[in-house]
Design a protein around this motif. Structure first.
Motif, PDB file in Angstrom:
ATOM      1  N   ASN A   1       8.505  -9.846  -7.753  1.00 44.22           N
ATOM      2  CA  ASN A   1       7.844 -11.413  -7.419  1.00 44.22           C
ATOM      3  C   ASN A   1       7.829 -11.552  -5.563  1.00 44.22           C
ATOM      4  N   PRO A   2       5.958 -11.509  -5.656  1.00 47.46           N
ATOM      5  CA  PRO A   2       5.045 -11.097  -4.314  1.00 47.46           C
ATOM      6  C   PRO A   2       5.871 -11.829  -3.269  1.00 47.46           C
ATOM      7  N   GLU A   3       6.089 -13.015  -3.597  1.00 54.59           N
ATOM      8  CA  GLU A   3       6.098 -14.860  -2.546  1.00 54.59           C
ATOM      9  C   GLU A   3       6.877 -14.480  -2.122  1.00 54.59           C
ATOM     10  N   LYS A   4       9.061 -13.978  -3.250  1.00 49.68           N
ATOM     11  CA  LYS A   4      10.092 -14.024  -2.269  1.00 49.68           C
ATOM     12  C   LYS A   4      10.277 -12.575  -1.193  1.00 49.68           C
ATOM     13  N   ILE A   5       8.910 -11.383  -2.071  1.00 53.47           N
ATOM     14  CA  ILE A   5       9.117 -10.536  -1.171  1.00 53.47           C
ATOM     15  C   ILE A   5       8.515 -10.581   0.223  1.00 53.47           C
ATOM     16  N   ARG A   6       7.713 -11.535   0.302  1.00 56.02           N
ATOM     17  CA  ARG A   6       6.686 -11.844   1.743  1.00 56.02           C
ATOM     18  C   ARG A   6       8.107 -12.825   2.172  1.00 56.02           C
ATOM     19  N   GLY A   7       8.918 -13.177   1.915  1.00 54.22           N
ATOM     20  CA  GLY A   7       9.518 -14.672   2.581  1.00 54.22           C
ATOM     21  C   GLY A   7      10.800 -13.819   3.676  1.00 54.22           C
ATOM     22  N   TYR A   8      11.105 -12.729   2.404  1.00 49.11           N
ATOM     23  CA  TYR A   8      11.953 -11.673   2.767  1.00 49.11           C
ATOM     24  C   TYR A   8      12.020 -10.896   3.923  1.00 49.11           C
TER      25      TYR A   8
ATOM     26  N   VAL B   1      10.780  -0.753   6.234  1.00 47.31           N
ATOM     27  CA  VAL B   1      10.259   0.235   5.881  1.00 47.31           C
ATOM     28  C   VAL B   1       9.623  -0.129   3.697  1.00 47.31           C
ATOM     29  N   GLU B   2      10.813  -0.876   3.212  1.00 47.41           N
ATOM     30  CA  GLU B   2      10.781  -1.182   1.833  1.00 47.41           C
ATOM     31  C   GLU B   2       9.436  -2.405   1.818  1.00 47.41           C
ATOM     32  N   CYS B   3       9.978  -2.828   2.582  1.00 48.96           N
ATOM     33  CA  CYS B   3       8.624  -4.002   2.896  1.00 48.96           C
ATOM     34  C   CYS B   3       7.072  -3.637   3.000  1.00 48.96           C
ATOM     35  N   ALA B   4       7.382  -2.502   3.956  1.00 44.70           N
ATOM     36  CA  ALA B   4       5.924  -2.021   4.327  1.00 44.70           C
ATOM     37  C   ALA B   4       5.076  -1.195   2.964  1.00 44.70           C
ATOM     38  N   THR B   5       6.225  -0.881   2.021  1.00 44.33           N
ATOM     39  CA  THR B   5       5.777   0.128   0.387  1.00 44.33           C
ATOM     40  C   THR B   5       5.464  -0.954  -0.441  1.00 44.33           C
ATOM     41  N   TYR B   6       5.433  -1.825  -0.147  1.00 42.60           N
ATOM     42  CA  TYR B   6       5.190  -3.184  -1.157  1.00 42.60           C
ATOM     43  C   TYR B   6       3.653  -2.652  -1.261  1.00 42.60           C
ATOM     44  N   PRO B   7       3.422  -2.855  -2.683  1.00 41.13           N
ATOM     45  CA  PRO B   7       1.618  -3.008  -2.671  1.00 41.13           C
ATOM     46  C   PRO B   7       0.936  -3.539  -2.405  1.00 41.13           C
ATOM     47  N   ASP B   8       1.213  -5.033  -2.192  1.00 45.91           N
ATOM     48  CA  ASP B   8       0.528  -5.786  -2.519  1.00 45.91           C
ATOM     49  C   ASP B   8       0.019  -6.126  -0.214  1.00 45.91           C
ATOM     50  N   LEU B   9      -1.426  -5.905   0.192  1.00 42.76           N
ATOM     51  CA  LEU B   9      -1.651  -5.906   0.696  1.00 42.76           C
ATOM     52  C   LEU B   9      -1.751  -6.882   2.120  1.00 42.76           C
ATOM     53  N   ASP B  10      -0.976  -8.022   1.313  1.00 45.90           N
ATOM     54  CA  ASP B  10      -1.179  -9.663   2.252  1.00 45.90           C
ATOM     55  C   ASP B  10       0.029  -9.298   2.593  1.00 45.90           C
TER      56      ASP B  10
ATOM     57  N   TYR C   1       8.975   6.575  10.976  1.00 40.55           N
ATOM     58  CA  TYR C   1       8.188   6.689  10.801  1.00 40.55           C
ATOM     59  C   TYR C   1       7.235   7.814  10.631  1.00 40.55           C
ATOM     60  N   GLN C   2       7.880   8.186   9.945  1.00 47.36           N
ATOM     61  CA  GLN C   2       7.142   8.965   9.058  1.00 47.36           C
ATOM     62  C   GLN C   2       6.660   9.038   7.967  1.00 47.36           C
ATOM     63  N   THR C   3       8.143   8.071   7.130  1.00 47.84           N
ATOM     64  CA  THR C   3       7.540   7.098   5.960  1.00 47.84           C
ATOM     65  C   THR C   3       6.527   6.313   6.184  1.00 47.84           C
ATOM     66  N   ILE C   4       6.478   5.483   7.031  1.00 47.80           N
ATOM     67  CA  ILE C   4       5.637   4.494   7.824  1.00 47.80           C
ATOM     68  C   ILE C   4       3.716   5.414   7.811  1.00 47.80           C
ATOM     69  N   MET C   5       4.053   6.714   8.244  1.00 52.59           N
ATOM     70  CA  MET C   5       2.156   6.897   8.008  1.00 52.59           C
ATOM     71  C   MET C   5       2.137   7.678   6.771  1.00 52.59           C
ATOM     72  N   ARG C   6       3.237   8.204   6.194  1.00 57.25           N
ATOM     73  CA  ARG C   6       2.398   8.266   4.581  1.00 57.25           C
ATOM     74  C   ARG C   6       1.999   7.468   4.104  1.00 57.25           C
ATOM     75  N   VAL C   7       3.273   6.267   4.144  1.00 57.25           N
ATOM     76  CA  VAL C   7       2.884   4.956   3.113  1.00 57.25           C
ATOM     77  C   VAL C   7       1.540   4.229   3.945  1.00 57.25           C
ATOM     78  N   ILE C   8       1.291   4.093   4.925  1.00 57.61           N
ATOM     79  CA  ILE C   8       0.074   3.355   5.872  1.00 57.61           C
ATOM     80  C   ILE C   8      -1.450   4.001   4.799  1.00 57.61           C
ATOM     81  N   ILE C   9      -1.334   5.607   4.921  1.00 61.05           N
ATOM     82  CA  ILE C   9      -2.349   6.699   4.377  1.00 61.05           C
ATOM     83  C   ILE C   9      -2.601   6.260   3.573  1.00 61.05           C
TER      84      ILE C   9
END
Length: 934
Positions: free
Chosen positions: A281-288, A318-327, A357-365
């Motif tokens: 549910n992207p809308e719920k994830i956006r709110g969280y 970190v979990e939110c940044a990993t989410y596939p929805d780029l919005d 930050y290592q995780t975030i770097m891999r996630v962003i790439i």
């Protein structure tokens, strides 16, 4: 009834599809109507009439709001209770909607309450009137929501700061607890609807953000718990998220809000498991994500100093940044940036943050990766994704801040090598391109002395797969790493070879990237590339001819950077070599007996652009020109002169050639004096033949540079272009509106400014001075700020010239009398018209920053020609449109101006002018707001 019918007819225009003139006429009528005292009763009748059209009712409610804001002084104080009762009656009548009308009436009530001190219990009146009936509670909540916003943000209400503070205390501060209790009661009342609960949350936010309800007061009420409970409701979710985010944001003063934070943070952390539960549910994830991001940003210092307690917030982000929805992903970006600013300054970073930050770097790439070729993005989607990649690139820089650039570069390098080690048949270009883009983004953070990571990257580039997107990304890495390459020149040859191959690709983007890479390589490594110049020259004359002009221009810019690093004599010879290629082409086309083809002229235009770029980079060799340049100025001008004669009627070519001439003036400097008169003469005839402003532009630059020289030939050319261009422009203004030639007027004005400063005898004593003054006056009718500033600057120079000083500190030059007589003559003939333009602009389209210039001009005129100003001003004011300056504003200005002049208090002229401008500005803003609402 006549007013009502006229109003309905004007509104009817907006429901049709009429011409613009009809729309403007109707809009102007409605704006004038809103200013009138009759609008009160007319709109009251419409608002209470059951038969009035919906548009008329909405307009009536908007008019009430506008008149309470601007025109409450039209209502006798004894009538204010009646106005209040009228508005409350209207609210009762529209309790079921439309919402737009309820909003406008609520805003009118709020504005009235602010300006009506005798209505001491306004909030209690509203609660009593609307707060006990479930059907009218939504109206009350709408009013209570709008009240803090209106009172804190509507700066147009005419009230002193003292009165404002007093009314804020009475209306908001003293009622905050009652409002909070009321909201707590409504949100859990038996039978309460979801709509009312959403309104409660919106109202709570309004009072919280205005500071009228403190975080401690909210946390001490049932509303805090209910906000978190409401996250389980789909219909209350968004409003609950907004309230929680606002509450967290308002606890930024950590020490003052620790009791509240201790209540909020455990509840927020308890939401973390829901990220997995609602992952579909992207809308719920956006709110969280919004809640965690707000908590992370607000409590980042607590996260750093009390990591064990607060780190679950980081894990959630970190979990939110990993989410596939780029919005959703970018919601977390500000947190990573702000946290990096804190921990990046520490001598050592705790392991938990390093891992995050290592995780975030891999996630962003991973997010950087383009979709597979089988499902490409559409045009707009692709553009949006490319833009977003640069935003993600900024987060990669934040990772470098924490992890150190070298570690990030090596980790990204290993991603590429790991991908390349896989089976070539299964390797996708996307897998390689994404980390390459990351390397480019992180390039801004690298240490030019790095000897571990960057050499590996440079060695890798030549062996990358030969795919256009991969080569494009690699070329842009070279562009970003040129400062490092400059300190490691042994890497120049392989990178130059890689760039050269890029120019041979069929892909236009790759060509452009190669041009960019060459430009930066030559700019940052220029001293290492001097020996490569002959190769670049050969390249331009062979393979370079196939490049698009944008790419060729970058090559020329690159070459110019190399030339700028050479010894002066050698640099001059090199510049001459490249310039002659272009000048020979121009000469060849000009010398042809037949007219050149479109393609030939396009190539000439491109060549001129390339020459301009080179001159812009090199700029100058100083006053002592090298031997190679001694005759170049005259020779080049001969070519340009012949070209202008033959092809100067082409607007694009005229623009190109004059831009080159402008750079040539800077480059050759004093050497231009020898040909200056010929250049100005050619500009004069060319302007007369074409009307192109660029010819006046160049003339103005030459006058500015050599205007003070006692050279009869030069001065004769200045006078010639002044008089010929003035007569030509005056004739043009007889058949064309000034608004159609703003560029011509601006460059003409700039030329006149140079004449006033450098050759005032030519300017003031010419027979065209009056004509020039009137032509310049026309520029005041334009809307282009630069042109208006130029005109005002010119008039300020004229009207405050030293020759007009009745008490000079020293003996003035003899010709000052002639200058003064000329100015007096011009003002006596054209002063009334000029004053009209000046005041029209002041109450119209002049930019706000022009106030001081208008004041200066008006003060000079009032001081030197007081009787004329007092004679002209009433007539000029009469002609000003009342839509911009209503009669009371005009009368006030005339009264203040007359007093200042008659009492010889000329400094007071400033306040009269400023008062007129401010009053007319308020009128314009009001009319504009009314137009936007419709």
């Amino acid at each position: 009834m006549a007013d009502i019918q006229a109003l309905l007819s004007a509104l009817e225009v907006f429901t049709q599809t009429p011409d613009k003139a009809s729309l403007d006429k109707a809009n102007t009528w409605l704006q004038d109507f809103q200013h009138s005292p009759a609008a009160w009763s007319t709109c009251n009748a419409l608002l209470l009439s059951p038969d009035a059209p919906p548009a008329a009712k909405l307009f009536a409610s908007q008019t009430f709001r506008a008149k309470v804001t601007y025109d409450l002084n039209q209502v006798d104080p004894s009538q204010l209770p009646g106005l209040r009762d009228t508005l409350l009656t209207a609210l009762k009548n529209y309790q079921s909607g439309p919402r737009a009308i309820i909003v406008q009436i609520c805003l009118a009530v709020a504005g009235l309450a602010l300006q009506y001190p005798a209505w001491e219990n306004a909030v209690q009146t509203m609660i009593t009137t609307f707060g006990t009936n479930p059907e009218t509670v939504p109206v009350l909540l709408q009013f209570l929501t709008l009240l803090p916003e209106e009172l804190h943000t509507n700066s147009k209400i005419p009230i002193t700061d003292y009165d404002w503070n007093e009314r804020i205390t009475n209306l908001l501060t003293k009622n905050s607890k009652q409002v909070l209790d009321l909201l707590s009661m409504y949100i859990q009342a038996a039978g309460v609807t979801v709509e009312v609960q959403n309104q409660v949350f919106n109202c709570l936010r309004s009072w919280l953000l205005s500071g009228e309800v403190s975080t401690a007061e909210m946390a001490g009420s049932p509303l805090l718990g209910f906000a978190f409970e409401a996250l389980a409701s789909d219909t209350l979710f968004d409003a609950a998220v907004d309230v929680i985010c606002d509450l967290i944001h308002e606890t930024q003063e950590i020490d003052d809000n620790m009791p509240v934070i201790e209540m909020v943070v455990p509840r927020a952390i308890a939401l973390k498991p829901l990220l997995n539960k609602h992952k579909d549910n992207p809308e719920k994830i956006r709110g969280y994500a919004r809640i965690f991001a707000e908590a992370g940003e607000t409590y980042r210092m607590l996260i750093v100093h009390h990591t064990d307690t607060f780190f679950p917030i980081v894990e959630a982000l970190v979990e939110c940044a990993t989410y596939p929805d780029l919005d959703i992903v970018p919601i977390t970006f500000p947190f990573w940036a702000r946290l990096a600013q804190v921990i990046g300054k520490k001598s050592s970073v705790p392991p938990l943050f390093v891992q995050a930050y290592q995780t975030i770097m891999r996630v962003i790439i991973g997010h950087l990766r383009f979709p597979a070729d089988s499902s490409p993005l559409s045009g707009q989607e692709a553009d949006d994704f490319r833009s977003f990649r640069h935003v993600m690139g900024d987060t990669l820089k934040d990772c470098c801040e924490v992890l150190e650039p070298e570690a990030c570069l090596l980790a990204t390098y290993e991603m590429i090598t790991a991908g390349l080690s896989n089976n070539a048949s299964t390797l996708s270009w996307q897998e390689v391109e994404a980390p390459l883009f990351a390397l480019r983004s992180m390039g801004a953070q690298i240490d030019p002395k790095d000897n571990r990571a960057v050499p590996k990257i440079m060695d890798l580039i030549p062996s990358l797969p030969n795919h256009p997107r991969v080569r494009y990304a690699a070329l842009l890495i070279i562009s970003r790493y040129t400062e490092w390459i400059n300190m490691h020149p042994e890497y120049i040859p392989p990178q130059l070879q890689y760039i050269s191959v890029g120019f041979q690709e069929q892909d236009a983007d790759v060509n452009a990237a190669a041009g960019q890479a060459l430009k930066w390589l030559c700019s940052d490594c220029k001293q290492h590339l001097v020996d490569v110049l002959p190769t670049l020259h050969n390249f331009l004359n062979t393979s370079g001819t196939k490049l698009l002009q944008d790419d060729r221009r970058m090559v020329y810019e690159a070459i110019a950077h190399v030339i700028s690093a050479m010894p002066m004599g050698k640099a001059a010879q090199s510049l001459k070599t490249f310039s002659l290629d272009i000048l020979s082409q121009i000469h060849a086309v000009t010398s042809k007996a037949v007219q050149a083809t479109k393609q030939e002229l396009k190539e000439i235009g491109d060549g001129l652009e390339n020459l301009e770029v080179m001159l812009n980079v090199i700029r100058s060799f100083g006053e002592e020109l090298p031997a190679a340049c001694h005759n170049t100025c005259k020779e080049a001008w001969t070519i340009f002169d012949q070209f202008i004669v033959k092809y100067g009627t082409d607007a694009d070519l005229a623009e190109r050639v004059t831009r080159v001439l402008r750079h040539g003036l800077s480059f050759f400097d004093t050497a231009v004096r020898e040909i200056g008169a010929a250049v100005v003469a050619r500009m004069s005839f060319a302007f007369e033949a074409t009307g192109f402003s660029s010819y006046l532009w160049i003339a103005g630059k030459i006058i500015g540079r050599f205007g003070d020289q006692e050279d009869p030939e030069l001065r004769g050319s200045f006078q010639e272009i002044y008089e010929r261009s003035t007569n030509n422009l005056a004739s043009t203004l007889q058949v064309k509106a000034a608004g159609t030639i703003p560029d011509v007027l601006e460059d003409y004005l700039q030329m006149l400014i140079q004449l006033v400063q450098q050759a005032p005898d030519i300017f003031f004593q010419s027979s065209v001075f009056l004509t020039a003054f009137r032509a310049s006056t026309a520029a005041l009718s334009l809307v282009q700020a630069d042109t208006i500033f130029a005109a005002l600057d010119l008039f300020r120079m004229i009207l405050s010239h030293d020759c007009l000083d009745p008490h000079p500190s020293k003996q003035p030059p003899p010709n000052f009398i002639l200058y003064a007589n000329a100015i007096h003559n011009v003002i006596e003939i054209g002063g009334s018209e000029f004053l009209g333009y000046l005041l029209n602009g002041l109450v119209g389209d002049f930019p706000p920053e022009s106030d001081s210039m208008v004041v200066s001009i008006f003060r000079s005129m009032s001081t030197i020609w007081p009787s004329l100003v007092l004679t002209w001003t009433p007539l000029v004011l009469h002609q000003l449109p009342t839509s911009a300056a209503p009669n009371p504003i005009k009368e006030n200005f005339l009264s203040e101006l007359t007093s200042a002049i008659n009492e010889k208090r000329f400094d007071q002229v400033k306040y009269a002018v400023i008062s007129l401008h401010r009053a007319s500005k308020k009128v314009r803003e009001r009319r504009k707001a009314g137009a936007l609402e419709r």
